[in-house]
Scaffold this motif. Structure first.
Motif, PDB file in Angstrom:
ATOM      1  N   UNK A 156       0.835  -1.202   0.000  1.00 24.45           N
ATOM      2  CA  UNK A 156       0.000   0.000   0.000  1.00 24.45           C
ATOM      3  C   UNK A 156       0.865   1.245   0.000  1.00 24.45           C
ATOM      4  N   UNK A 157       1.963   1.214   0.775  1.00 30.11           N
ATOM      5  CA  UNK A 157       2.859   2.359   0.831  1.00 30.11           C
ATOM      6  C   UNK A 157       3.515   2.611  -0.527  1.00 30.11           C
ATOM      7  N   UNK A 158       3.803   1.558  -1.289  1.00 31.28           N
ATOM      8  CA  UNK A 158       4.396   1.726  -2.617  1.00 31.28           C
ATOM      9  C   UNK A 158       3.475   2.543  -3.515  1.00 31.28           C
ATOM     10  N   UNK A 159       2.174   2.262  -3.445  1.00 32.29           N
ATOM     11  CA  UNK A 159       1.201   3.057  -4.205  1.00 32.29           C
ATOM     12  C   UNK A 159       1.223   4.509  -3.731  1.00 32.29           C
ATOM     13  N   UNK A 160       1.107   4.708  -2.412  1.00 27.16           N
ATOM     14  CA  UNK A 160       0.941   6.063  -1.876  1.00 27.16           C
ATOM     15  C   UNK A 160       2.188   6.920  -2.049  1.00 27.16           C
ATOM     16  N   UNK A 161       3.367   6.338  -1.774  1.00 22.22           N
ATOM     17  CA  UNK A 161       4.593   7.126  -1.890  1.00 22.22           C
ATOM     18  C   UNK A 161       4.912   7.442  -3.351  1.00 22.22           C
ATOM     19  N   UNK A 162       4.705   6.482  -4.249  1.00 25.13           N
ATOM     20  CA  UNK A 162       4.921   6.760  -5.665  1.00 25.13           C
ATOM     21  C   UNK A 162       3.933   7.811  -6.147  1.00 25.13           C
ATOM     22  N   UNK A 163       2.705   7.713  -5.670  1.00 28.20           N
ATOM     23  CA  UNK A 163       1.685   8.711  -5.973  1.00 28.20           C
ATOM     24  C   UNK A 163       2.167  10.095  -5.521  1.00 28.20           C
ATOM     25  N   UNK A 164       2.690  10.163  -4.292  1.00 33.24           N
ATOM     26  CA  UNK A 164       3.137  11.447  -3.758  1.00 33.24           C
ATOM     27  C   UNK A 164       4.328  11.997  -4.540  1.00 33.24           C
ATOM     28  N   UNK A 165       5.346  11.169  -4.763  1.00 34.43           N
ATOM     29  CA  UNK A 165       6.548  11.640  -5.444  1.00 34.43           C
ATOM     30  C   UNK A 165       6.258  12.028  -6.893  1.00 34.43           C
ATOM     31  N   UNK A 166       5.249  11.419  -7.488  1.00 30.23           N
ATOM     32  CA  UNK A 166       4.900  11.748  -8.869  1.00 30.23           C
ATOM     33  C   UNK A 166       4.244  13.112  -8.993  1.00 30.23           C
ATOM     34  N   UNK A 212       7.145  -8.225  -7.317  1.00 27.30           N
ATOM     35  CA  UNK A 212       6.294  -7.976  -8.483  1.00 27.30           C
ATOM     36  C   UNK A 212       5.089  -7.121  -8.075  1.00 27.30           C
ATOM     37  N   UNK A 213       4.451  -7.533  -6.964  1.00 27.43           N
ATOM     38  CA  UNK A 213       3.294  -6.785  -6.488  1.00 27.43           C
ATOM     39  C   UNK A 213       3.654  -5.366  -6.097  1.00 27.43           C
ATOM     40  N   UNK A 214       4.818  -5.186  -5.474  1.00 21.90           N
ATOM     41  CA  UNK A 214       5.263  -3.847  -5.093  1.00 21.90           C
ATOM     42  C   UNK A 214       5.467  -2.969  -6.323  1.00 21.90           C
ATOM     43  N   UNK A 215       6.128  -3.525  -7.344  1.00 26.53           N
ATOM     44  CA  UNK A 215       6.368  -2.761  -8.561  1.00 26.53           C
ATOM     45  C   UNK A 215       5.056  -2.428  -9.265  1.00 26.53           C
ATOM     46  N   UNK A 216       4.136  -3.396  -9.294  1.00 26.01           N
ATOM     47  CA  UNK A 216       2.843  -3.155  -9.931  1.00 26.01           C
ATOM     48  C   UNK A 216       2.098  -2.019  -9.237  1.00 26.01           C
ATOM     49  N   UNK A 217       2.096  -2.023  -7.905  1.00 19.33           N
ATOM     50  CA  UNK A 217       1.408  -0.956  -7.177  1.00 19.33           C
ATOM     51  C   UNK A 217       2.096   0.389  -7.363  1.00 19.33           C
ATOM     52  N   UNK A 218       3.411   0.378  -7.501  1.00 21.86           N
ATOM     53  CA  UNK A 218       4.125   1.630  -7.768  1.00 21.86           C
ATOM     54  C   UNK A 218       3.734   2.194  -9.130  1.00 21.86           C
ATOM     55  N   UNK A 219       3.630   1.326 -10.146  1.00 18.87           N
ATOM     56  CA  UNK A 219       3.206   1.783 -11.480  1.00 18.87           C
ATOM     57  C   UNK A 219       1.779   2.322 -11.449  1.00 18.87           C
ATOM     58  N   UNK A 220       0.903   1.630 -10.716  1.00 21.46           N
ATOM     59  CA  UNK A 220      -0.478   2.098 -10.610  1.00 21.46           C
ATOM     60  C   UNK A 220      -0.527   3.434  -9.861  1.00 21.46           C
ATOM     61  N   UNK A 221       0.263   3.539  -8.788  1.00 25.59           N
ATOM     62  CA  UNK A 221       0.301   4.790  -8.030  1.00 25.59           C
ATOM     63  C   UNK A 221       0.773   5.954  -8.872  1.00 25.59           C
ATOM     64  N   UNK A 222       1.834   5.737  -9.652  1.00 27.33           N
ATOM     65  CA  UNK A 222       2.318   6.793 -10.544  1.00 27.33           C
ATOM     66  C   UNK A 222       1.270   7.134 -11.595  1.00 27.33           C
ATOM     67  N   UNK A 223       0.547   6.111 -12.071  1.00 32.95           N
ATOM     68  CA  UNK A 223      -0.469   6.348 -13.084  1.00 32.95           C
ATOM     69  C   UNK A 223      -1.670   7.115 -12.564  1.00 32.95           C
ATOM     70  N   UNK A 224      -2.040   6.864 -11.309  1.00 31.32           N
ATOM     71  CA  UNK A 224      -3.186   7.567 -10.727  1.00 31.32           C
ATOM     72  C   UNK A 224      -2.818   8.973 -10.231  1.00 31.32           C
TER      73      UNK A 224
END
Length: 346
Positions: free
Chosen positions: A41-51, A90-102
């Motif tokens: 979950x943090x991978x999504x949120x932090x990538x979202x924030x940094x993006x 794999x799951x961490x990377x996938x959530x990071x890509x989704x986070x950056x995309x959102x």
């Protein structure tokens, strides 16, 4: 235009909250423990924030249409990668890509609303986008649980990837970029723009609230409502998915309610102060009384979900201090603070 902005935000809300329902499946198939789920979950949120930093620059320089299209492309790729994942990373990377995309979704909506409507309608329209888009959150509750039970989580997420790709096509066809505003003295570098925003004293009192307010809500709804109600009150799968759905509806209702309350009170500061006080009271009561009754615990979680969703009104208040030529960079900097707190909280 509004519909083309609404669907990506529905998807963004879905992606940031669906882990609460499929946590058990991911633990079994990808080998995640509790800490691993939090990191996912943090991978999504932090990538979202940094993006938010490149998103702000892209909105002001590339325009909202291309910025949002690139984001939806990344989210679709991340969804497909999650489907084929076999290891935790794999799951961490996938959530990071989704986070950056959102990441550009809501800010693109705010940017276009700010450029397309008069300032006195910004709070109303942004609250409408946030409230209706937040219905993507309850879709990640009971409806998701039913689909996953029928087809499995991998085919379900593949279907979500297809919907995301369709949204990308809609954005590319429907959205149009507004005319680019001119800065008072010509070109403004990214660093100069960030400096102008950071020296605005009116924002200094807003940053701390932005850092912690959304973090509490998304931590509970995005992941921990399920494990908490299961471990403390022994909720079963159906009760857990219904509880997650109910909190999603409470968040959507709260986002819409804040816009109405702001029009009633006529003062964003008083509206946010009252809502924040109610949220703090809800969390305190949950800590003191939540272990006695599952119904009481769920009711308090619904309360903090509704009262804690002050995102749109805080953003609208901050936006009122920003010049038009720095609007993209300004709103995304605020969004960065919101999601930085959320990611660090997890």
């Amino acid at each position: 235009m509004f519909l083309a902005l609404l669907v990506p935000y529905l998807l963004s809300q879905f992606y940031r909250a669906f882990l609460a329902v499929v946590a058990g499946d991911l633990s079994r198939d990808l080998g995640f423990d509790a800490a691993g789920l939090a990191s996912m979950q943090a991978a999504f949120l932090l990538t979202f924030a940094l993006s938010q930093i490149p998103v702000g620059l892209a909105l002001d320089r590339l325009g909202p249409r291309r910025t949002l299209a690139f984001g939806m492309c990344s989210a679709a790729i991340g969804s497909v990668f999650l489907v084929i994942s076999t290891y935790p990373w794999h799951g961490m990377l996938a959530m990071a890509l989704i986070g950056a995309g959102c990441a550009p979704v809501l800010m693109t909506g705010f940017y276009l609303i700010a450029r397309s409507y008069p300032p006195n309608r910004f709070t109303t329209m942004s609250s409408l986008l946030l409230g209706l888009g937040s219905l993507g959150d309850p879709l990640s509750g009971m409806p998701l649980a039913l689909v996953v039970e029928a087809f499995g989580w991998r085919p379900t997420m593949l279907g979500m990837a297809g919907i995301t790709a369709a949204s990308l096509a809609c954005v590319s066809i429907v959205l149009r970029d507004p005319a680019r505003p001119a800065a008072p003295s010509g070109s403004i570098t990214p660093c100069a723009g960030a400096k102008q925003i950071l020296v605005m004293r009116a924002l200094w009192a807003i940053f701390p609230l932005a850092l912690v307010s959304y973090a509490c809500v998304i931590a509970a709804r995005g992941l921990w409502i399920g494990p908490y109600l299961e471990a403390v009150h022994h909720f079963g799968p159906n009760a857990l998915s219904l509880s997650a759905t109910a909190m999603g509806f409470a968040i959507a209702a709260g986002a819409l309610l804040y816009g109405s309350l702001n029009r009633l009170f006529g003062n964003a500061k008083d509206t946010v102060a009252a809502g924040t006080a109610a949220t703090v009271a809800g969390w305190l009561l949950l800590g003191l009384l939540g272990n006695h009754s599952g119904a009481v615990a769920l009711g308090l979680l619904l309360l903090v979900g509704a009262c804690g969703m002050n995102f749109a009104i805080v953003m609208a208040h901050a936006r009122s201090f920003m010049p038009t030529y720095l609007l993209g960079q300004g709103v995304t900097m605020m969004n960065f603070v919101f999601f930085l707190g959320a990611g660090l909280g997890q």
